[in-house]
Design a protein around this motif. Structure first.
Motif, PDB file in Angstrom:
ATOM      1  N   GLY A   1       0.847  -1.241   0.040  1.00 63.92           N
ATOM      2  CA  GLY A   1      -0.104   0.086  -0.020  1.00 63.92           C
ATOM      3  C   GLY A   1       0.930   1.213   0.037  1.00 63.92           C
ATOM      4  O   GLY A   1       0.471   2.155   0.637  1.00 63.92           O
ATOM      5  N   ARG A   2       2.163   1.164  -0.721  1.00 66.20           N
ATOM      6  CA  ARG A   2       3.020   2.090  -0.577  1.00 66.20           C
ATOM      7  C   ARG A   2       2.786   2.989  -1.830  1.00 66.20           C
ATOM      8  O   ARG A   2       2.511   2.570  -3.105  1.00 66.20           O
ATOM      9  N   PRO A   3       2.788   4.620  -1.721  1.00 72.30           N
ATOM     10  CA  PRO A   3       2.633   5.525  -2.852  1.00 72.30           C
ATOM     11  C   PRO A   3       3.706   5.238  -3.797  1.00 72.30           C
ATOM     12  O   PRO A   3       4.998   4.836  -3.461  1.00 72.30           O
TER      13      PRO A   3
ATOM     14  N   ASP B   1       5.633   6.869  -5.903  1.00 78.02           N
ATOM     15  CA  ASP B   1       6.468   7.780  -5.943  1.00 78.02           C
ATOM     16  C   ASP B   1       7.607   7.461  -4.786  1.00 78.02           C
ATOM     17  O   ASP B   1       8.650   8.330  -4.877  1.00 78.02           O
ATOM     18  N   ASN B   2       7.787   6.489  -4.053  1.00 78.31           N
ATOM     19  CA  ASN B   2       8.589   6.521  -2.954  1.00 78.31           C
ATOM     20  C   ASN B   2       9.293   5.304  -3.242  1.00 78.31           C
ATOM     21  O   ASN B   2       9.098   3.941  -3.454  1.00 78.31           O
ATOM     22  N   PRO B   3      10.652   5.366  -3.808  1.00 80.71           N
ATOM     23  CA  PRO B   3      11.348   4.585  -4.519  1.00 80.71           C
ATOM     24  C   PRO B   3      11.953   3.532  -3.476  1.00 80.71           C
ATOM     25  O   PRO B   3      11.894   3.468  -2.336  1.00 80.71           O
ATOM     26  N   LEU B   4      12.356   2.343  -4.123  1.00 83.93           N
ATOM     27  CA  LEU B   4      12.827   1.081  -3.621  1.00 83.93           C
ATOM     28  C   LEU B   4      14.327   0.883  -3.563  1.00 83.93           C
ATOM     29  O   LEU B   4      14.972   1.299  -4.586  1.00 83.93           O
ATOM     30  N   ILE B   5      14.855   0.197  -2.400  1.00 81.04           N
ATOM     31  CA  ILE B   5      16.337  -0.028  -2.334  1.00 81.04           C
ATOM     32  C   ILE B   5      16.520  -1.338  -3.169  1.00 81.04           C
ATOM     33  O   ILE B   5      15.744  -2.313  -2.815  1.00 81.04           O
ATOM     34  N   VAL B   6      17.500  -1.494  -3.967  1.00 80.92           N
ATOM     35  CA  VAL B   6      18.061  -2.739  -4.551  1.00 80.92           C
ATOM     36  C   VAL B   6      18.993  -3.194  -4.080  1.00 80.92           C
ATOM     37  O   VAL B   6      19.988  -2.796  -3.706  1.00 80.92           O
TER      38      VAL B   6
ATOM     39  N   MET C   1      23.567   3.168  -0.739  1.00 77.47           N
ATOM     40  CA  MET C   1      24.365   4.390  -1.468  1.00 77.47           C
ATOM     41  C   MET C   1      23.358   4.862  -2.649  1.00 77.47           C
ATOM     42  O   MET C   1      22.750   3.942  -3.332  1.00 77.47           O
ATOM     43  N   ILE C   2      22.817   6.136  -2.893  1.00 76.69           N
ATOM     44  CA  ILE C   2      22.214   6.634  -3.982  1.00 76.69           C
ATOM     45  C   ILE C   2      23.155   7.125  -5.096  1.00 76.69           C
ATOM     46  O   ILE C   2      23.974   8.082  -5.058  1.00 76.69           O
ATOM     47  N   LEU C   3      22.855   6.464  -6.455  1.00 75.44           N
ATOM     48  CA  LEU C   3      23.690   6.887  -7.512  1.00 75.44           C
ATOM     49  C   LEU C   3      22.933   6.924  -8.700  1.00 75.44           C
ATOM     50  O   LEU C   3      21.812   6.788  -8.877  1.00 75.44           O
TER      51      LEU C   3
ATOM     52  N   GLY D   1      10.435   6.931 -10.467  1.00 76.47           N
ATOM     53  CA  GLY D   1      10.595   7.957 -11.601  1.00 76.47           C
ATOM     54  C   GLY D   1      11.876   8.868 -11.544  1.00 76.47           C
ATOM     55  O   GLY D   1      12.023   9.592 -12.176  1.00 76.47           O
ATOM     56  N   LEU D   2      12.634   8.659 -10.365  1.00 72.51           N
ATOM     57  CA  LEU D   2      13.882   9.250 -10.192  1.00 72.51           C
ATOM     58  C   LEU D   2      15.026   8.958 -11.042  1.00 72.51           C
ATOM     59  O   LEU D   2      14.970   7.732 -11.359  1.00 72.51           O
ATOM     60  N   PRO D   3      15.886   9.811 -11.420  1.00 74.00           N
ATOM     61  CA  PRO D   3      17.196   9.458 -12.355  1.00 74.00           C
ATOM     62  C   PRO D   3      18.118   8.567 -11.243  1.00 74.00           C
ATOM     63  O   PRO D   3      19.304   8.362 -12.079  1.00 74.00           O
ATOM     64  N   THR D   4      17.772   8.416 -10.258  1.00 73.60           N
ATOM     65  CA  THR D   4      18.858   7.921  -9.390  1.00 73.60           C
ATOM     66  C   THR D   4      18.501   6.433  -8.852  1.00 73.60           C
ATOM     67  O   THR D   4      16.957   6.243  -8.928  1.00 73.60           O
ATOM     68  N   VAL D   5      19.180   5.576  -8.368  1.00 75.20           N
ATOM     69  CA  VAL D   5      19.057   4.273  -7.979  1.00 75.20           C
ATOM     70  C   VAL D   5      19.709   4.078  -6.568  1.00 75.20           C
ATOM     71  O   VAL D   5      20.798   4.457  -6.258  1.00 75.20           O
ATOM     72  N   SER D   6      18.950   3.447  -5.643  1.00 72.04           N
ATOM     73  CA  SER D   6      19.454   3.140  -4.460  1.00 72.04           C
ATOM     74  C   SER D   6      19.875   1.728  -4.017  1.00 72.04           C
ATOM     75  O   SER D   6      19.106   0.958  -4.564  1.00 72.04           O
ATOM     76  N   VAL D   7      21.235   1.623  -3.653  1.00 72.87           N
ATOM     77  CA  VAL D   7      21.870   0.083  -3.684  1.00 72.87           C
ATOM     78  C   VAL D   7      22.354  -0.146  -2.298  1.00 72.87           C
ATOM     79  O   VAL D   7      22.965   0.406  -1.775  1.00 72.87           O
TER      80      VAL D   7
ATOM     81  N   ALA E   1      13.898  -4.313  -2.352  1.00 73.53           N
ATOM     82  CA  ALA E   1      13.405  -4.706  -1.084  1.00 73.53           C
ATOM     83  C   ALA E   1      12.767  -3.476  -0.096  1.00 73.53           C
ATOM     84  O   ALA E   1      13.571  -3.274   0.544  1.00 73.53           O
ATOM     85  N   PRO E   2      11.732  -3.109  -0.181  1.00 74.57           N
ATOM     86  CA  PRO E   2      11.426  -2.073   0.815  1.00 74.57           C
ATOM     87  C   PRO E   2      10.767  -2.789   2.338  1.00 74.57           C
ATOM     88  O   PRO E   2      10.907  -3.992   2.255  1.00 74.57           O
ATOM     89  N   SER E   3      11.082  -2.098   3.501  1.00 72.01           N
ATOM     90  CA  SER E   3      10.606  -2.916   4.482  1.00 72.01           C
ATOM     91  C   SER E   3       9.191  -3.756   4.368  1.00 72.01           C
ATOM     92  O   SER E   3       8.297  -3.109   3.803  1.00 72.01           O
ATOM     93  N   ALA E   4       9.353  -4.862   4.997  1.00 69.33           N
ATOM     94  CA  ALA E   4       8.123  -5.689   4.832  1.00 69.33           C
ATOM     95  C   ALA E   4       6.953  -5.463   5.526  1.00 69.33           C
ATOM     96  O   ALA E   4       6.420  -6.236   6.338  1.00 69.33           O
TER      97      ALA E   4
ATOM     98  N   SER F   1      21.258   3.066   6.926  1.00 63.07           N
ATOM     99  CA  SER F   1      21.838   4.652   6.522  1.00 63.07           C
ATOM    100  C   SER F   1      21.728   4.749   5.282  1.00 63.07           C
ATOM    101  O   SER F   1      22.333   3.979   4.466  1.00 63.07           O
ATOM    102  N   ILE F   2      21.054   5.807   4.669  1.00 61.47           N
ATOM    103  CA  ILE F   2      21.199   6.263   3.346  1.00 61.47           C
ATOM    104  C   ILE F   2      22.093   7.423   2.970  1.00 61.47           C
ATOM    105  O   ILE F   2      21.724   8.447   3.486  1.00 61.47           O
ATOM    106  N   LEU F   3      23.047   6.955   2.172  1.00 66.04           N
ATOM    107  CA  LEU F   3      23.942   8.020   1.744  1.00 66.04           C
ATOM    108  C   LEU F   3      23.773   8.511   0.258  1.00 66.04           C
ATOM    109  O   LEU F   3      23.828   7.549  -0.668  1.00 66.04           O
TER     110      LEU F   3
ATOM    111  N   ILE G   1      23.721  12.402   3.835  1.00 69.35           N
ATOM    112  CA  ILE G   1      23.002  11.515   4.621  1.00 69.35           C
ATOM    113  C   ILE G   1      21.273  12.043   4.511  1.00 69.35           C
ATOM    114  O   ILE G   1      21.104  12.983   5.147  1.00 69.35           O
ATOM    115  N   LEU G   2      20.546  10.876   4.044  1.00 66.71           N
ATOM    116  CA  LEU G   2      19.223  11.254   3.893  1.00 66.71           C
ATOM    117  C   LEU G   2      18.516  10.563   4.899  1.00 66.71           C
ATOM    118  O   LEU G   2      17.223  10.965   5.135  1.00 66.71           O
ATOM    119  N   ARG G   3      18.970   9.583   5.406  1.00 61.52           N
ATOM    120  CA  ARG G   3      18.413   8.828   6.556  1.00 61.52           C
ATOM    121  C   ARG G   3      19.558   8.051   7.564  1.00 61.52           C
ATOM    122  O   ARG G   3      20.370   7.529   7.137  1.00 61.52           O
ATOM    123  N   PRO G   4      19.435   8.666   8.706  1.00 66.68           N
ATOM    124  CA  PRO G   4      20.404   8.152   9.783  1.00 66.68           C
ATOM    125  C   PRO G   4      20.164   6.775  10.197  1.00 66.68           C
ATOM    126  O   PRO G   4      18.997   6.318  10.142  1.00 66.68           O
TER     127      PRO G   4
END
Ligand code: AMP
Ligand code: MG
Length: 351
Positions: free
Chosen positions: A59-61, A63-68, A101-103, A116-122, A143-146, A184-186, A195-198
């Motif tokens: 039930g996630r919007p 536009d809220n990207p997923l971590i790969v 890491m976001i790249l 829809g972002l031009p970046t991917v988080s890994v 895998a977002p949080s379950a 932690s998201i960098l 740092i986007l998330r501590p």
């Protein structure tokens, strides 16, 4: 649908126990699995239809990207382009582990995965079950949080069963998560690493490798909330929230205890089911029918490992009002307070 639940002993398992889970991922199914941070809701990160199912199950919007999630460093060059040299140095130091890491994304990553972002988080997790599942599936796993969107992140299979049973094909029960807070998201896609998330890996840890690291404004804004009941822009965005009203009490330890006791007396006097959230060191000082300790301040991982499970317990115990101490003293305090402030919807009482 029926959700298959399998138990795996993370200390002692054979790769073949994950064969079926790997097949499910390859077939575009959803499999929840443990990581060292929280449980993830996994699916093939490069398959748009699967990614759509992840958003729907949570039930996630969209536009809220997923971590790969990856198991092998060479994946970085397949998923991202213009990878800065710093990324490899950070990977060498903190992977496998609780760092994302976001790249800039490569063309193989669908827009659906990145919102829809031009970046991917890994991220390369360290949990042996997570690693084995990624390898066994021969896929990159988004895998977002379950958890259902808005609920506390799951730190045990029971939490995943509570939220997602009947909505996904499989849940791998690997026991309790070690850290209990999300990674932690960098963000390395801009000029200065942000740092986007501590999380468990702190700014100081990153600074051992990177010359300059900054907090995103959103992280800091939460740290300096001043007003009694802050009108933060994100106030309506309930995250990690228990059903009851949660208030954070910030101030000197003795003042916090006195304030909480007074508030509890008022609420209990009015017949309202009230709880206190505190550290082991202070729990005996509260006069309340429901006192929940997160663990000893002297052992920071206890606090982080128990936080989300206790937030869920408030719901099962039908608690209407919760007063929480602040947890400022430990290395993980920024990460813990970040989650608690969101869970409280920024309802902060300063004393
Ligand atoms: P979760 O789904 O709970 O694991 O949280 C993942 C977090 O990572 C969310 O807050 C996302 O917004 C964030 N995230 C993932 N990918 C990106 C990205 N490319 N840019 C910015 N934030 C991202
Ligand atoms: Mg989440």
């Amino acid at each position: 649908m029926d959700t298959e639940i399998i138990k795996i002993d993370r200390e002692n398992f054979e790769r073949q126990e994950l064969r079926h889970a790997g097949e499910l991922i390859r077939a575009g199914a959803l499999v929840a699995f443990p990581t060292e941070t929280v449980y993830g809701l996994g699916g093939d990160a490069l398959d748009e239809a699967t990614v759509a199912k992840i958003y729907a199950a949570k039930g996630r919007p969209s536009d809220n990207p997923l971590i790969v999630h990856i198991a092998d460093l060479k994946a970085l060059d397949e998923l991202a382009v213009e990878v800065p040299e710093l990324a490899y140095r950070l990977a060498e130091r903190f992977w496998p582990g609780p760092m994302t890491m976001i790249l800039k994304k490569s063309s193989i990553v669908p827009d659906a995965t990145t919102g829809g972002l031009p970046t991917v988080s890994v991220r390369m997790p360290s949990d042996p079950i997570a690693r084995a599942l990624i390898s066994e599936s021969q896929r990159y796993i988004a895998a977002p949080s379950a958890n259902l969107s808005g609920r506390p992140s799951p730190t045990a299979a029971e939490h995943v069963i509570e939220d997602l049973s009947g909505r996904i094909e499989m849940i791998i029960d690997g026991g309790a998560c070690d850290i209990g807070l999300e990674s932690s998201i960098l963000d390395l896609s801009g000029e200065v690493p942000m740092i986007l998330r501590p999380g468990y890996i702190t700014k100081e840890d990153f600074e051992e490798i990177a010359a300059r690291v900054e907090y995103d404004r959103a992280v800091l804004a939460e740290r300096v909330q001043e007003s009694v009941v802050a009108k933060a822009p994100g106030m309506k965005y309930r995250h990690y929230a228990p059903k009851g009203q949660l208030y954070l009490i910030e101030g000197k330890r003795a003042d916090v205890i006195a304030t909480i006791n007074q508030l509890v007396a008022e609420k209990e006097g009015a017949g309202i089911r009230t709880a206190v959230l505190c550290a082991e060191e202070t729990k005996k000082q509260y006069h309340c029918a429901h006192v929940y300790s997160l663990g000893a301040l002297s052992s920071e991982k206890e606090i982080s490992a128990h936080l989300f499970a206790v937030l869920r317990t408030f719901d099962t115990e039908h608690i209407s009002v919760i007063y929480s101490e602040s947890f400022e003293e430990t290395k993980l305090s920024l990460a813990i307070m970040n989650r608690l402030r969101k869970a409280a919807g920024y309802q902060i009482i300063r004393c």
